[in-house]
Write a protein that holds these residues in place. Structure first.
Motif, PDB file in Angstrom:
ATOM      1  N   VAL A  46      28.134  26.940   3.404  1.00  0.00           N
ATOM      2  CA  VAL A  46      27.716  28.649   3.885  1.00  0.00           C
ATOM      3  C   VAL A  46      28.381  29.176   2.108  1.00  0.00           C
ATOM      4  N   GLY A  47      27.891  29.752   1.882  1.00  0.00           N
ATOM      5  CA  GLY A  47      27.625  31.068   0.285  1.00  0.00           C
ATOM      6  C   GLY A  47      26.439  31.542   0.183  1.00  0.00           C
ATOM      7  N   GLU A  48      26.934  32.388  -0.553  1.00  0.00           N
ATOM      8  CA  GLU A  48      25.747  32.822  -1.505  1.00  0.00           C
ATOM      9  C   GLU A  48      24.226  32.572  -1.996  1.00  0.00           C
ATOM     10  N   THR A  49      23.736  32.922  -1.945  1.00  0.00           N
ATOM     11  CA  THR A  49      22.110  32.507  -2.659  1.00  0.00           C
ATOM     12  C   THR A  49      23.044  32.187  -3.822  1.00  0.00           C
ATOM     13  N   ILE A 229      23.600  24.113   6.254  1.00  0.00           N
ATOM     14  CA  ILE A 229      23.430  24.514   5.418  1.00  0.00           C
ATOM     15  C   ILE A 229      22.850  26.090   5.522  1.00  0.00           C
ATOM     16  N   THR A 230      23.456  26.764   5.290  1.00  0.00           N
ATOM     17  CA  THR A 230      23.049  29.024   5.328  1.00  0.00           C
ATOM     18  C   THR A 230      23.738  29.473   5.024  1.00  0.00           C
ATOM     19  N   HIS A 231      23.257  30.755   4.543  1.00  0.00           N
ATOM     20  CA  HIS A 231      24.189  31.756   4.435  1.00  0.00           C
ATOM     21  C   HIS A 231      24.323  32.825   5.348  1.00  0.00           C
ATOM     22  N   ASP A 232      24.230  32.334   6.442  1.00  0.00           N
ATOM     23  CA  ASP A 232      24.319  33.303   8.052  1.00  0.00           C
ATOM     24  C   ASP A 232      25.421  33.114   9.134  1.00  0.00           C
ATOM     25  N   ALA A 244      32.442  25.418   5.635  1.00  0.00           N
ATOM     26  CA  ALA A 244      33.233  24.708   3.951  1.00  0.00           C
ATOM     27  C   ALA A 244      32.426  26.434   3.085  1.00  0.00           C
ATOM     28  N   VAL A 245      33.525  27.172   2.828  1.00  0.00           N
ATOM     29  CA  VAL A 245      32.886  28.088   2.259  1.00  0.00           C
ATOM     30  C   VAL A 245      32.590  27.931   0.421  1.00  0.00           C
ATOM     31  N   ILE A 251      33.824  24.465  -2.991  1.00  0.00           N
ATOM     32  CA  ILE A 251      33.913  24.697  -2.058  1.00  0.00           C
ATOM     33  C   ILE A 251      35.509  25.658  -2.650  1.00  0.00           C
ATOM     34  N   VAL A 252      35.812  26.639  -2.211  1.00  0.00           N
ATOM     35  CA  VAL A 252      36.810  28.018  -1.573  1.00  0.00           C
ATOM     36  C   VAL A 252      37.944  27.333  -0.872  1.00  0.00           C
ATOM     37  N   GLU A 253      36.759  26.971   0.611  1.00  0.00           N
ATOM     38  CA  GLU A 253      37.929  26.449   1.345  1.00  0.00           C
ATOM     39  C   GLU A 253      36.793  26.305   2.522  1.00  0.00           C
ATOM     40  N   VAL A 254      37.759  25.177   3.406  1.00  0.00           N
ATOM     41  CA  VAL A 254      36.789  24.312   4.339  1.00  0.00           C
ATOM     42  C   VAL A 254      38.168  24.188   6.179  1.00  0.00           C
ATOM     43  N   ALA A 255      37.671  25.154   7.261  1.00  0.00           N
ATOM     44  CA  ALA A 255      38.590  24.908   8.028  1.00  0.00           C
ATOM     45  C   ALA A 255      37.931  25.092   9.035  1.00  0.00           C
TER      46      ALA A 255
END
Lengths: 347, 336
Positions: A46-49, A229-232, A244-245, A251-255
């Protein structure tokens, strides 16, 4: 998590860098991506456009022109670094080991050939063994066997009236049908990994739910790992085991999903979650100040620091290391053990 | 498909109607006395007067037009003011000559231009691509009259490989004329089994056809290249690639068919362009087709011939574009 550590990842991405040569100069779109994907796991990216989600997918698949996009790092599958393969060598992986579906399903189907013609070609490419089996079982011609297998694959993804469908063209079917068809074509080679790039974003909400259910079923039945892959964030929560963000090429964070939503560590993840509307919440929506960074001139150190409320002096200078906590992997100086400032800032 | 063809046919009739009015009106608005032209420079005033009555020029223009249209419906295109021959008969003789070189040029421009563009796109940014680009630009930008003269200079004057002008060698003209089956010289000669005659005609046609083919060839090569490169960026190409379809199939089957539509459109336009270019080419190569005839008629204000030629060119243009549109529908099922 605990189960996963025993298993071997099916796909391992290590320090993946993608640099684009553009008129504005060299842009580092991916700045060291790390993640692992395990069999039958559904991982949300996930993440912004513009944060590099799609480029990550296309870099793994080698779908970008080499003159435009230079890739470095490792994308390991069965001990082979996919980045070392030529386009020709990569083809034996595409559709068979790793496959992909896209955001706009109708535009992803060739408009001037019937659906049947296109799926039959893929059956010929990927199902040679099955064709011979069906031929000997039913004593039919190759063409009839191919037809049968194509129809069977379409039925597997919940499409009906497949004979008629195979004679149709892309512009004659709905978006939901088109995405089902695309999934059928993408998984007919039984890939271990399926990348779904915003695969439901262009669809109606009800159709979206059907497609998500289909992907979940496929993953369970065929042991297919999915990178979704999504922004939702809502969809990510519904479908995926891991999230994964991504932010600005990293990638800043995975959990694990539940863990990430309950206890986000990275300031960006926290901001992202607060920006999602929720009926139960009484307070208004928050937003993350600032905009995504200009990649022609990315911020030094941590790329998020200009927008981060908890930014420290070192965030400007040093790229944060990947820190493993109990359940998270997080890329932030707040959790860096060697960082004395971190203790008070954690809160 | 059928409603489409009927619509096109109705459009064609309407277009021809407008064209007759325009050309007819223009020919009367131009300076010069049609009757005087008909009888010649040395005629006496009473002869001119007689011709005026004979041609119905004493009547108002709209009456003349209606009379003309009445005769046109019966297939009578009038009498040439210059040669005093029936226009319809001349047209039947000369039109096939021009159509033959135009169609040959079209065939060559597709047969060479399309593969050139496709190979250039496939070998993008290599020397092959640059070469095709250069040939394409040169072919499109060389004025056709200049190219025709250049070809004469090189292939007749210097090398002596091809004849300077004409349709057949003088020796051949003394032979029995070929039976006019299709009226296309090459095909009639082939049907008659006269290969020598056929070869002689082909030899004469070569330079005119090359001159005519030059611009369409360049257009087709450049357009098919750019169209194909654009198509190769499409989502469906990437999706097929991601599913494991090989590059050759992607390019020559999935890509090419999508890229054909604009190339077909440009061929329709090329057809109109080449028909006009026969005016230059036939003049330069002294080739007795419709272009040569048209120029001679323009200079002598031979309006029955001009009206006839305009109508025929308009009809050919509409018909060839209709054929192109049928082909485009066949290539791309989305076109409604």
């Amino acid at each position: 998590m605990s189960v996963k550590q025993k298993e071997k990842p099916i796909l391992e991405v290590k320090d993946l860098v993608a640099e684009f040569t553009t008129a504005a100069g060299r842009l580092r779109i991916l700045d060291g991506i790390d993640f692992s994907l395990f069999p039958a796991e559904i991982l949300a990216l996930v993440g912004e456009t513009g944060c590099g989600k799609s480029v990550t997918a296309k870099s793994i698949m080698n779908l970008l022109a080499e003159q435009v996009c230079k890739r470095r790092g490792k994308v390991m599958m069965d001990g082979v670094n996919l980045l070392d393969l030529s386009k020709k060598q990569m083809r034996s992986y595409l559709g068979r080991r790793i496959s992909m579906i896209f955001q706009n399903p109708i535009a992803s189907i060739n408009p001037v050939f019937t659906l049947g013609e296109q799926i039959r070609r893929l059956v010929r490419i990927h199902m040679a063994g099955e064709i011979t089996r069906v031929k000997s079982e039913l004593g039919c011609t190759t063409a009839a066997a191919i037809d049968r297998l194509a129809a069977a694959n379409l039925e597997k993804v919940g499409l009906t009236d497949v004979d008629q469908l195979m004679r149709a063209y892309a512009h004659q079917i709905s978006g939901g049908m088109a995405q089902r068809y695309r999934i059928a074509t993408a998984v007919l080679g039984n890939p271990d990994v399926l990348i779904a790039d915003e695969a439901t974003s262009a669809l109606d909400v009800t159709v979206q739910a059907h497609i998500l259910r289909l992907l979940k079923r496929l993953s369970a039945e065929k042991n297919t790992a999915i990178i979704f892959i999504t922004h939702d964030l809502g969809i990510a929560a519904q479908l995926c085991q891991q999230v994964a963000v991504m932010y600005s090429g990293r990638i800043v964070e995975v959990a694990p999903t539940a863990e990430l939503f309950k206890n986000p560590l990275h300031p960006y993840t926290r901001g992202l979650l607060k920006a999602v509307p929720q009926l139960s919440r009484k307070t208004g929506l928050e937003h993350i100040p600032g905009t995504i960074p200009d990649l022609r001139n990315p911020p030094s150190g941590c790329r998020f620091h200009p927008r981060c409320r908890q930014a420290m002096e070192r965030c400007r200078r040093l790229r944060p290391p990947l820190v493993e906590t109990k359940s998270h992997q997080v890329c932030c100086h707040l959790y860096d053990a060697g960082n004395k400032e971190a203790a008070w800032a954690k809160s | 498909m059928l409603p489409f063809l009927i619509r096109r046919l109705a459009g064609l009739v309407f277009l021809l109607l407008i064209l007759t009015m325009l050309v007819f009106g223009l020919s009367r608005a131009l300076p010069g006395d049609v009757a005087a032209m008909y009888v010649g420079l040395k005629a006496k005033p009473e002869q001119i007067q007689k011709a005026r009555l004979e041609l119905g020029l004493d009547k108002p223009v709209h009456v003349q037009y209606l009379r003309y249209m009445g005769r046109l419906l019966k297939g009578d295109l009038g009498i040439s003011l210059r040669t005093h021959r029936p226009v319809a008969r001349d047209l039947k003789e000369k039109l096939p000559l021009s159509l033959e070189i135009v169609l040959l040029a079209l065939l060559i421009s597709i047969a060479l231009g399309l593969p050139m563009g496709v190979v250039a796109a496939f070998k993008r940014d290599t020397w092959i691509d640059s070469a095709v680009n250069m040939i394409g630009s040169a072919a499109v930008s060389l004025p056709i009259f200049f190219l025709a003269l250049l070809l004469q200079l090189v292939f007749f004057n210097w090398l002596g490989w091809f004849p300077l002008q004409g349709r057949i060698s003088t020796m051949m003209e003394f032979r029995d004329p070929l039976p006019a089956v299709t009226r296309f010289g090459l095909i009639d000669a082939l049907l008659a089994g006269d290969l020598e005659y056929m070869a002689d005609m082909a030899w004469h046609m070569f330079l005119p056809v090359v001159s005519l083919a030059s611009i369409p060839l360049g257009l087709v090569a450049r357009l098919s290249r750019s169209s194909l490169l654009e198509v190769m960026q499409a989502d469906y190409i990437m999706a097929a690639r991601a599913s494991g379809v090989g590059e050759t199939v992607l390019f020559f089957r999935y890509g090419l068919r999508n890229a054909l539509s604009p190339v077909l459109s440009i061929m329709g336009l090329s057809m109109a362009l080449m028909l006009l270019n026969t005016f230059y080419v036939e003049q330069i190569f002294n080739y007795p087709g419709i272009g040569y005839w048209a120029l001679a008629s323009i200079f002598s204000l031979d309006y029955p011939v001009l009206v006839a030629i305009t109508l025929v060119l308009g009809a050919i243009y509409v018909l060839s574009n209709t054929i192109i549109d049928v082909l485009r529908r066949w290539v791309d099922p989305r076109i409604k």
